[in-house]
Design an enzyme around this catalytic site. Sequence first.
Site, PDB file in Angstrom:
ATOM      1  CE  LYS A 579      -2.065  -2.109   3.429  1.00 12.96           C
ATOM      2  NZ  LYS A 579      -2.028  -3.519   3.029  1.00 12.96           N
ATOM      3  N   GLY A 664      -2.444 -16.503  11.241  1.00 11.63           N
ATOM      4  CA  GLY A 664      -1.746 -15.807  10.159  1.00 11.63           C
ATOM      5  C   GLY A 664      -2.517 -14.640   9.590  1.00 11.63           C
ATOM      6  CD  GLU A 667       1.129  -6.928   7.707  1.00 14.16           C
ATOM      7  OE1 GLU A 667       2.321  -7.262   7.502  1.00 14.16           O
ATOM      8  OE2 GLU A 667       0.255  -6.971   6.816  1.00 14.16           O
ATOM      9  CG  ASP A 678      -3.285  -2.489   6.663  1.00 19.80           C
ATOM     10  OD1 ASP A 678      -2.364  -2.430   5.833  1.00 19.80           O
ATOM     11  OD2 ASP A 678      -4.282  -3.221   6.517  1.00 19.80           O
ATOM     12  CE  LYS A 682      -6.076  -3.143   3.653  1.00 14.57           C
ATOM     13  NZ  LYS A 682      -6.645  -4.372   4.222  1.00 14.57           N
ATOM     14  N   GLY A 796      -5.451 -13.272   4.888  1.00 12.02           N
ATOM     15  CA  GLY A 796      -4.822 -14.571   4.688  1.00 12.02           C
ATOM     16  C   GLY A 796      -3.953 -14.592   3.457  1.00 12.02           C
TER      17      GLY A 796
END
Length: 817
Positions: A579, A664, A667, A678, A682, A796
């Site tokens: 990003k 998972g 991060e 994050d 976006k 994922g």
Amino acid sequence: MQILKFGGSSLSTTHVLKTVAFIAKTRCQKNRIAIVVSACGDTTDHLLQVIDLSLLGQQKQWKSKLAQLKKYHLQLLEKTVLKKHQRYTRERIEFIFSELHSFLAGVSLVHDCSARTKDLILSQGEILATEIVAAVLNAEGLSAVAVHAAQLIATDDHYGQALVDCELTEQKVKKYFATLSKTVPVITGFVGGTANGDITTLGRGGSDYSAALIAASVKAKALEIWTDVDGVLSADPRLVLDAFPLISLSYEEAMELAYFGAKVVHSKTLTPLMQKKIPLWIKNTFAPDVIGTCISEKSTDEGIVKGITSMSDVAVLTLTGSGIIGVHGVAGRMFTALARAEVNVVMISQSSSEQSVCCVISSDKQKEAVHALKEEFKLELKARVVQNIHCEADMVVLSLVVSKMKGSPGVAGKLFSVLGKNGVNVVAVAQGSSEMSISFVLSEEDKVRALNLIHGAFHLSLNHVNLFMIGKGRVGTALLRQVEEARVRLQDEMGIDLRLIGVCDSQKIILGNKPLEFKKWKTKLAQSKETLKLPQLVTSLKSTALENILVIDVTASEEIAKYYPEIIATGMSVVTPNKKAQTQNLNTFHILQKALNRGRKQYRYETTVGAALPVISTLQDLKDSGDEILEIQGIFSGTLSYLFSTLDKGVLFSDAVKEAVKRGYTEPDPRDDLSGEDVARKILILARELGLQLNLKQVKVENLIPPSLRKGSVAHFLSRLSEINAVFAKRCASAKQKGKVLQYCAQLKQGKPSVGVVEVNADSPLALLKPGDNVVIFKSKRYFDNPLIIKGPGAGPEVTAGGVFADILKISQYLVR
């Protein structure tokens, strides 16, 4: 009658000499044959070296070199022919080398080698070959005789490039062949003779030309040229690994290929065959069962594009002047001046405005060409009628040979489109009146890439898309596994071959111009001794000279994102879930946009917002089709979606975070997710898609981590995470009392972006999510009462890798169509 011609490589070893004998015996079963030969192996090159050494007076060296050459020919005889059949041929070899010794001693004595003497010396290579081949055939039960072509091929005395008297040659050949019964003549190629009996040579391709002249003279059923390749190839196999032998060509197609660099057959070889309509077969002595290429009146191959050739070591000579527009005779004067200077023009191109004329010449004639034109146009230069005469070196001519160009619209368009998509600049273009080829000039450094691009684009081979991946984490690992699993299907269904050419992490790099095995990339990277130097990465990628390079950045590195404009400017494409490039400061962001706007470069970043969900592409389609976006809401983090869905079930905040880490979803440092940055990136990406000039600092962000836990190790953070359980338990309970649930939501309203925890109705699309899902709601003028909703998995490595893969395929289809 069939004529068989064997090149030097076909006579270079005992093994292939036995194959020659087998081929000859096989052909003799059905037809009478005659054989034409080149010198064995590299004999001609060795003789040239011996001449140079003798001219320098280096007695010991030229004698040693000549002795090595003699030993080589004697060993060929001894290892191929039984001792009882060797005597005559051994004596002939001894005599020929005695003659050579005398010739070279004279050259060394006077320090001069005339063109006549040079031809005499070089012709001995072919004479030696005829003696050895005749001996091999006789030992195998055929009746064969060595024949010196000086008595058959009549030429002038232009030594080194002798011109053939075709009419007299035909008379001599017919007369000689009339005396033959079942004897197989083994004739020297490359060699002719003057009316005075002097030996001459026919220049480049001379042995093939000799064979063609003999074939035409006796009206042979066919001429077979036996060499070390499987026929005429679609491209140079040293440059295009997927090059393949063509089944058939017309004479005209073969001549076009030969003129612009195809090495298998020289254009002058085809002329006598074309006149007598004699088919020419190109065959491989090392694989005699391979069908080879047939060159005849008509090609049986239905393909539009027959092949692509390249001619290197050329320069573009350009004459420019506004004063020459509409002036008669400029081009004529230009080419007359070049002819006087003995500069051969390979290709001509002129602008429609008549303001410039350019031609392609050999690189070693640049100085002579420029001087000749400056002398011819010195008055025009002085009066500034002609502004400039200059030469551009390090160029290459590529020629695409097309069988049906006149009736096949779109060939040129496709050609220049595929070059343009890869940043290959075309300097000049020319098309012959025959419409059988289109030729163009470009930089030498683009040659290999352009050849492979065109070879794939016209379905002469699979279209290769060469992948280079930056990063080796879970997403990258999943991506390369997915690509490997789909490769064969993509080759069959789409004609696209996805190849991995390199991988790098923060320390090491593996990169080459040959594909890596997908299963071995991790091992190869671990074993690599090459260190990653980011400033040199783009140069290294470009130096591979590969076509359709696609860089995949699966890191979260801001430093790597800064190199996207440079990567794109060189004609490569980029796919990324990173990003940082789309959310860096506006000045840097605009640099990237300018790089994209300068050409038809491909940059896809769908996975930066919703993993594999089509969020960005949907927004772009709405905007491009004229809809007006009024509001965007969404849950953009699979991690936070999972977290808040779990909290709603009564799970403690600390336990929910630890489980997300285990699955998972987060991060490596979960604070990167919990900080909200994050999600902020976006919503900023979507805001910028709508043309809003915003920076990251202008996004209002709620950080879920209290200041006391924002520093320190991940382990320390996780151990203290229970300290904030009560805070979230209280917020969840408060929302429940109102019939609502908590979600971490991004919003863009009235041009202002924000991200944070909000209470949403239990029946809202923002609430009705499976753990880990993302949802995006677009409210627009068209979708006002019933907003457009996109929902699905948003976290994922498998899902994200799938989204990156989809972007790779979209770019691949664009590049090769």
